[in-house]
Design an enzyme around this catalytic site. Structure first.
Site, mmCIF file in Angstrom:
data_model
loop_
_atom_site.group_PDB
_atom_site.id
_atom_site.type_symbol
_atom_site.label_atom_id
_atom_site.label_comp_id
_atom_site.label_asym_id
_atom_site.label_seq_id
_atom_site.Cartn_x
_atom_site.Cartn_y
_atom_site.Cartn_z
ATOM 1 N N GLU A 155 0.854 -1.182 0.000
ATOM 2 C CA GLU A 155 0.000 0.000 0.000
ATOM 3 C C GLU A 155 0.893 1.236 0.000
ATOM 4 O OE1 GLU A 155 -3.214 1.970 3.103
ATOM 5 O OE2 GLU A 155 -2.754 -0.172 3.258
ATOM 6 N N ASP B 245 -4.529 9.075 10.073
ATOM 7 C CA ASP B 245 -3.146 8.672 10.320
ATOM 8 C C ASP B 245 -2.655 9.082 11.699
ATOM 9 O OD1 ASP B 245 -3.002 7.635 7.767
ATOM 10 O OD2 ASP B 245 -2.257 9.493 6.896
#
Length: 258
Positions: free
Chosen positions: A48, A59
């Site tokens: 990814e 994140d």
């Protein structure tokens, strides 16, 4: 038609699929191919590639810092896709991007650029399932899977609706929060993942917080594999490639005992 990403993730019934995350352009775009080839050699199933963005709401701190380093190098989505067009990597790649950079580039142009790369999957964490038709029509008749994320708090009716049309694999978020290394998971995570696996027509992978062989072994009992992000990003940044390679090879050799 079963897409390449699903076939690759499903190809090894004895061991879990290991998908690693890296931030595109962290350390400079010239190192991207080198990183991809290293991870491929380490035995991972797919890679990814995150697209740097100024407001990465999903994140944790490690990946946020990696994104800031990439943005400092002025790395863009278009630059990453152009670089990937010449990649020699044989395993599937997955683009993880927030919707803003894709809109900025233009969805038709974005998908056209994807077609010239080894990218076989797409994750857009801030695109709700109800709005996936913003991009899914452009992906029809391609080998690129739009991968859904499902959370721990989603009701069973919603899980059934999302999994029914899933492509690639199910990205099962294992925590209520952002990415990052963790020592513990919700006590109900095993039941949640086992239920997802029972209703999903595609593999189920656990992501967010996976950072040890013990985590891989834990999830190998209830789903098809894991996504490892922050640990990989941090170790690449610290240039601990030998240690990282050994860890990933060991993870890829964990036995599935469902």
């Amino acid at each position: 038609m079963t897409k390449t990403l699903t076939e690759k993730i499903s190809s090894n019934k004895e061991h879990p699929a290991i998908v690693t995350y890296i931030m595109g352009g962290d350390g400079g775009l010239d190192h991207l191919e080198e990183q991809l080839l290293f991870l491929e050699k380490s035995g991972v199933s797919a890679i990814e590639i995150g697209i740097p963005f100024s407001d990465p709401v999903a994140d944790g701190p490690v990946i946020q810092l990696a994104g800031l380093r990439a943005l400092k190098e002025q790395v863009s989505l278009e630059q990453i896709l152009t670089k990937l067009a010449s990649s020699t990597v044989q395993i599937p790649l997955i683009i993880m991007s927030y919707i803003n950079p894709i809109f900025h580039l233009g969805i038709p142009k974005f998908v056209e650029l994807l077609k010239n790369t080894p990218v076989k999957g797409l994750i857009i964490p801030d695109l709700p399932y109800e709005h996936q038709n913003l991009i899914s029509p452009e992906l029809e008749r391609t080998d690129i899977a739009l991968i859904p994320l499902v959370s721990l708090t989603s009701p069973k009716e919603r899980l059934a609706e999302i999994t029914k049309h899933a492509e690639g694999f199910i990205y099962a978020v294992t925590v209520n929060g952002t990415t990052g290394v963790r020592s513990e998971f919700d006590t109900h995570i095993d039941t949640h993942l086992a239920y997802l696996k029972s209703i999903s027509p595609v593999p189920v992978l656990a992501g967010f917080g996976v950072s040890s062989i013990e985590h891989v072994e834990k999830f190998a009992h209830v789903c098809d594999g894991v996504i490892i992000g922050s640990k990989v990003v941090q170790m690449l940044h610290e240039k601990k490639t030998t240690e990282l390679g050994d860890f990933l090879k060991k993870a890829a050799n964990v036995r599935i005992e469902i």
